[in-house]
Design an enzyme around this catalytic site. Structure first.
Site, mmCIF file in Angstrom:
data_model
loop_
_atom_site.group_PDB
_atom_site.id
_atom_site.type_symbol
_atom_site.label_atom_id
_atom_site.label_comp_id
_atom_site.label_asym_id
_atom_site.label_seq_id
_atom_site.Cartn_x
_atom_site.Cartn_y
_atom_site.Cartn_z
ATOM 1 C CB THR A 286 19.702 -21.732 -35.687
ATOM 2 O OG1 THR A 286 19.070 -21.041 -36.720
ATOM 3 C CG2 THR A 286 19.568 -21.347 -34.430
ATOM 4 C CB SER B 182 11.144 -18.490 -38.783
ATOM 5 O OG SER B 182 11.814 -18.638 -39.708
ATOM 6 C CB THR C 258 3.384 -15.768 -36.945
ATOM 7 O OG1 THR C 258 2.790 -15.886 -37.992
ATOM 8 C CG2 THR C 258 3.162 -16.378 -35.713
ATOM 9 C CG ASP C 259 -0.306 -14.123 -40.687
ATOM 10 O OD1 ASP C 259 0.291 -15.235 -40.346
ATOM 11 O OD2 ASP C 259 -0.857 -13.998 -41.817
ATOM 12 C CD GLU C 260 2.442 -19.296 -40.015
ATOM 13 O OE1 GLU C 260 2.405 -20.083 -39.670
ATOM 14 O OE2 GLU C 260 3.211 -18.954 -41.210
ATOM 15 C CE1 TYR D 191 7.526 -20.234 -36.339
ATOM 16 C CE2 TYR D 191 5.402 -19.978 -38.223
ATOM 17 C CZ TYR D 191 6.539 -19.391 -37.695
ATOM 18 O OH TYR D 191 6.594 -17.518 -37.245
ATOM 19 C CB SER E 38 6.215 -23.066 -31.041
ATOM 20 O OG SER E 38 5.782 -24.608 -31.109
ATOM 21 C CE LYS E 39 6.936 -16.188 -33.643
ATOM 22 N NZ LYS E 39 7.882 -15.975 -32.587
ATOM 23 C CG ASN F 93 3.921 -15.731 -45.470
ATOM 24 O OD1 ASN F 93 1.931 -16.219 -44.502
ATOM 25 N ND2 ASN F 93 3.935 -16.830 -45.516
ATOM 26 N NE ARG G 62 0.299 -19.693 -44.995
ATOM 27 C CZ ARG G 62 -0.843 -20.676 -45.183
ATOM 28 N NH1 ARG G 62 -1.565 -20.438 -46.298
ATOM 29 N NH2 ARG G 62 -0.133 -21.808 -45.267
HETATM 30 P P1 NAD Z 1 15.061 -16.823 -39.378
HETATM 31 O O1 NAD Z 1 14.478 -18.197 -38.748
HETATM 32 O O2 NAD Z 1 15.163 -16.377 -40.656
HETATM 33 O O3 NAD Z 1 15.505 -15.908 -37.969
HETATM 34 C C1 NAD Z 1 14.762 -16.846 -36.875
HETATM 35 C C2 NAD Z 1 16.708 -16.019 -36.209
HETATM 36 O O4 NAD Z 1 16.718 -16.647 -35.012
HETATM 37 C C3 NAD Z 1 18.191 -16.937 -36.844
HETATM 38 O O5 NAD Z 1 19.172 -15.751 -37.204
HETATM 39 C C4 NAD Z 1 18.778 -17.528 -35.812
HETATM 40 O O6 NAD Z 1 19.473 -18.421 -35.779
HETATM 41 C C5 NAD Z 1 17.932 -17.144 -34.320
HETATM 42 N N1 NAD Z 1 17.638 -17.965 -33.227
HETATM 43 C C6 NAD Z 1 17.043 -19.105 -33.398
HETATM 44 N N2 NAD Z 1 17.037 -20.150 -32.151
HETATM 45 C C7 NAD Z 1 17.230 -19.524 -31.404
HETATM 46 C C8 NAD Z 1 18.330 -19.135 -29.827
HETATM 47 N N3 NAD Z 1 17.133 -20.322 -29.239
HETATM 48 N N4 NAD Z 1 18.684 -18.557 -29.617
HETATM 49 C C9 NAD Z 1 18.660 -16.938 -29.815
HETATM 50 N N5 NAD Z 1 18.932 -17.021 -31.479
HETATM 51 C C10 NAD Z 1 18.317 -18.002 -32.478
HETATM 52 O O7 NAD Z 1 13.062 -15.957 -38.954
HETATM 53 P P2 NAD Z 1 12.546 -15.096 -40.023
HETATM 54 O O8 NAD Z 1 11.311 -14.667 -40.891
HETATM 55 O O9 NAD Z 1 13.805 -13.689 -39.788
HETATM 56 O O10 NAD Z 1 11.712 -14.410 -38.648
HETATM 57 C C11 NAD Z 1 11.937 -13.849 -37.313
HETATM 58 C C12 NAD Z 1 10.700 -13.504 -36.593
HETATM 59 O O11 NAD Z 1 9.361 -13.898 -37.037
HETATM 60 C C13 NAD Z 1 10.459 -14.493 -35.951
HETATM 61 O O12 NAD Z 1 9.804 -14.730 -33.872
HETATM 62 C C14 NAD Z 1 9.007 -15.157 -36.411
HETATM 63 O O13 NAD Z 1 8.392 -16.204 -35.668
HETATM 64 C C15 NAD Z 1 8.245 -14.015 -36.424
HETATM 65 N N6 NAD Z 1 7.634 -13.752 -38.007
HETATM 66 C C16 NAD Z 1 7.756 -14.373 -39.121
HETATM 67 C C17 NAD Z 1 8.005 -14.599 -40.469
HETATM 68 C C18 NAD Z 1 8.317 -14.734 -42.113
HETATM 69 O O14 NAD Z 1 7.245 -14.315 -42.649
HETATM 70 N N7 NAD Z 1 9.013 -14.677 -41.865
HETATM 71 C C19 NAD Z 1 6.090 -13.457 -40.267
HETATM 72 C C20 NAD Z 1 4.935 -12.744 -39.301
HETATM 73 C C21 NAD Z 1 6.523 -13.369 -37.960
HETATM 74 P P1 TYD Z 2 6.048 -21.073 -45.823
HETATM 75 O O1 TYD Z 2 6.940 -19.432 -46.832
HETATM 76 O O2 TYD Z 2 7.145 -21.612 -45.821
HETATM 77 O O3 TYD Z 2 5.229 -20.226 -45.075
HETATM 78 P P2 TYD Z 2 4.144 -20.323 -44.198
HETATM 79 O O4 TYD Z 2 3.704 -21.445 -44.424
HETATM 80 O O5 TYD Z 2 4.387 -19.444 -42.943
HETATM 81 O O6 TYD Z 2 2.631 -19.150 -44.838
HETATM 82 O O7 TYD Z 2 4.948 -21.179 -47.254
HETATM 83 C C1 TYD Z 2 3.913 -20.126 -47.735
HETATM 84 C C2 TYD Z 2 3.435 -20.841 -48.662
HETATM 85 O O8 TYD Z 2 3.553 -21.488 -49.054
HETATM 86 C C3 TYD Z 2 2.526 -22.028 -47.595
HETATM 87 O O9 TYD Z 2 0.911 -21.580 -47.763
HETATM 88 C C4 TYD Z 2 3.233 -23.513 -48.606
HETATM 89 C C5 TYD Z 2 3.116 -23.187 -49.905
HETATM 90 N N1 TYD Z 2 4.924 -24.086 -49.937
HETATM 91 C C6 TYD Z 2 4.395 -25.080 -51.253
HETATM 92 O O10 TYD Z 2 3.736 -24.610 -52.045
HETATM 93 N N2 TYD Z 2 5.693 -25.407 -51.520
HETATM 94 C C7 TYD Z 2 7.012 -25.001 -50.807
HETATM 95 O O11 TYD Z 2 7.816 -26.083 -50.865
HETATM 96 C C8 TYD Z 2 6.917 -24.437 -49.769
HETATM 97 C C9 TYD Z 2 8.370 -24.264 -48.861
HETATM 98 C C10 TYD Z 2 5.615 -23.565 -49.463
#
Ligand code: NAD
Ligand code: TYD
Length: 341
Positions: free
Chosen positions: A37, A86, A126-128, A150, A153-154, A179, A214
């Site tokens: 994506t 995500s 996720t912690d969310e 989001y 859904s998780k 995060n 966070r």
């Molecule tokens: P990301 O958005 O960087 O990557 C998501 C990946 O999933 C991408 O490579 C995308 O192409 C793929 N994808 C999306 N829809 C798909 C589908 N229908 N089929 C196959 N592939 C698909 O996300 P991330 O930050 O690497 O997060 C990875 C996982 O960790 C997620 O499940 C997210 O909920 C979880 N997570 C993320 C964070 C964070 O802070 N980023 C924290 C805790 C948990």
């Molecule tokens: P984000 O990285 O989107 O992660 P999450 O919403 O999953 O915690 O955001 C982290 C924190 O930063 C969240 O409290 C929202 C805030 N934020 C801003 O203040 N400005 C921004 O442009 C973005 C993307 C996030």
């Protein structure tokens, strides 16, 4: 465990996990399954692209036929599900894809995995799912109170994993990370967004008063945590992967500017995100009991991350075009117009 399917392995954390697993376990075959994506990026996998124990398959986790074909083709015995939409802000603008991937996709993987007789299914969550927590630390048995599409859904994906464990006896484990930040993160999330914008002397839109909290976890610590729980987690259990590095958003923003040597005049306070959770915080006690520990203090991890974005413009400049700019307009144009310093 021999043939591991890593879904979402071209994303931020999934690719860190793939890189870690391919180099740490030459005896395992690691198959990355990803739809590519807007957030998926094959560049994230360049460091392992020539390794013998690594394969890439493009596909959607909610596409039953393709999932089935890939499970058979590689005799998959383990699934680690990172695939997700995500980004909270995108889930507020357009929840559809979140239900498709994070809920239906998790279900299809579980269902095909069960039919195929796989062993362990690891769901990356996720912690969310705990929602806003005013004080104290979320523990694994706390109730779910997700607030964004989001997070909901998780939570839905997780509940399906639980049901497949209880109903069909599937071997499952759930990880709940806080995060996460580090290299190769799509520049829409707070840290890479602000670092790359500040590098171009552009305004940093801080939502609300910037006092939201966070808990930050470095990506390599997250990847090692999933590895640990995949191998040692008890079936049917969930584990927090907490960074135990709580920070106010505004302090994170100031620190990014300091590392880059940029002025605080780039900060803009903009109208808040709808339904914005004030604080996330978890305890990592349960994962620690299995031998996992985060290694990165926030200051060290943040400096390494910001320096990486400084040194790797080849990676992010080409992302900040096309669809990215459309999203930027939708998300920030009106907010910035209504901003205060
Ligand atoms: P990301 O958005 O960087 O990557 C998501 C990946 O999933 C991408 O490579 C995308 O192409 C793929 N994808 C999306 N829809 C798909 C589908 N229908 N089929 C196959 N592939 C698909 O996300 P991330 O930050 O690497 O997060 C990875 C996982 O960790 C997620 O499940 C997210 O909920 C979880 N997570 C993320 C964070 C964070 O802070 N980023 C924290 C805790 C948990
Ligand atoms: P984000 O990285 O989107 O992660 P999450 O919403 O999953 O915690 O955001 C982290 C924190 O930063 C969240 O409290 C929202 C805030 N934020 C801003 O203040 N400005 C921004 O442009 C973005 C993307 C996030």
């Amino acid at each position: 465990m021999k043939n591991i399917l890593v879904t979402g392995g071209a994303g931020f954390i999934g690719s860190a996990f793939v890189r870690h697993m391919v180099s740490s376990y030459p005896e395992y075959n690691i198959v990355c399954y990803d739809k590519l994506t807007y957030a998926g990026n094959i560049d994230n996998l360049l460091p392992v692209s020539d390794e013998e124990n690594y394969r890439f398959e493009r596909g959607d986790v909610a596409d039953r036929k393709t999932v089935e074909r890939v499970l058979n083709r590689y005799a998959i015995d383990t699934i680690v599900n990172f695939a997700a939409e995500s980004h909270v802000d995108r889930s507020i603008l357009d929840p559809d894809a979140f239900i498709h991937t994070d809920v239906v996709g998790a279900y299809i993987l579980l269902d095909e995995g069960r039919k195929h007789g796989i062993g362990r299914f690891c769901q990356v969550s996720t912690d969310e799912v705990y929602g806003d927590i005013e004080e104290g630390l979320s523990k694994e048995d706390d109730r779910f109170l997700p607030n964004s599409p989001y997070a909901a859904s998780k939570a839905g994906g997780e509940l399906m994993v639980r049901a497949y464990h209880v109903t069909y006896g599937m071997d499952t484990v759930i990880t709940r990370g806080s995060n996460t930040y580090g290299p190769y993160q799509y520049p829409e999330k707070l840290i890479p967004f602000f670092a790359t914008e500040a590098l171009d002397d552009r305004p940093l839109p801080v939502y609300g008063d910037g006092k939201q909290i966070r808990d930050w976890l470095y990506v390599d610590d997250h990847a090692r945590g999933v590895d640990r729980l995949l191998h040692a987690g008890k079936s049917g259990e969930a584990y927090n992967l907490a960074g135990e590095n709580q920070r106010h958003n505004i302090d994170v923003t100031r620190r990014i500017l300091q590392v880059l040597g940029k002025p605080e005049s780039l900060i803009r306070y903009v109208p808040d995100r709808e339904g914005h959770d004030r604080r996330y915080a978890m305890t990592a006690e349960k994962a620690r009991a299995l031998g996992w520990r985060r290694e990165y203090e926030f200051d060290r991890g943040l400096e390494a991350t910001v320096n990486w974005y400084m040194d790797n413009e080849w990676w992010w400049r080409k992302i900040k075009t096309g669809e990215y700019l459309e999203f930027y307009q939708r998300q920030y144009a009106a907010r910035l117009a209504a901003s205060s310093l």
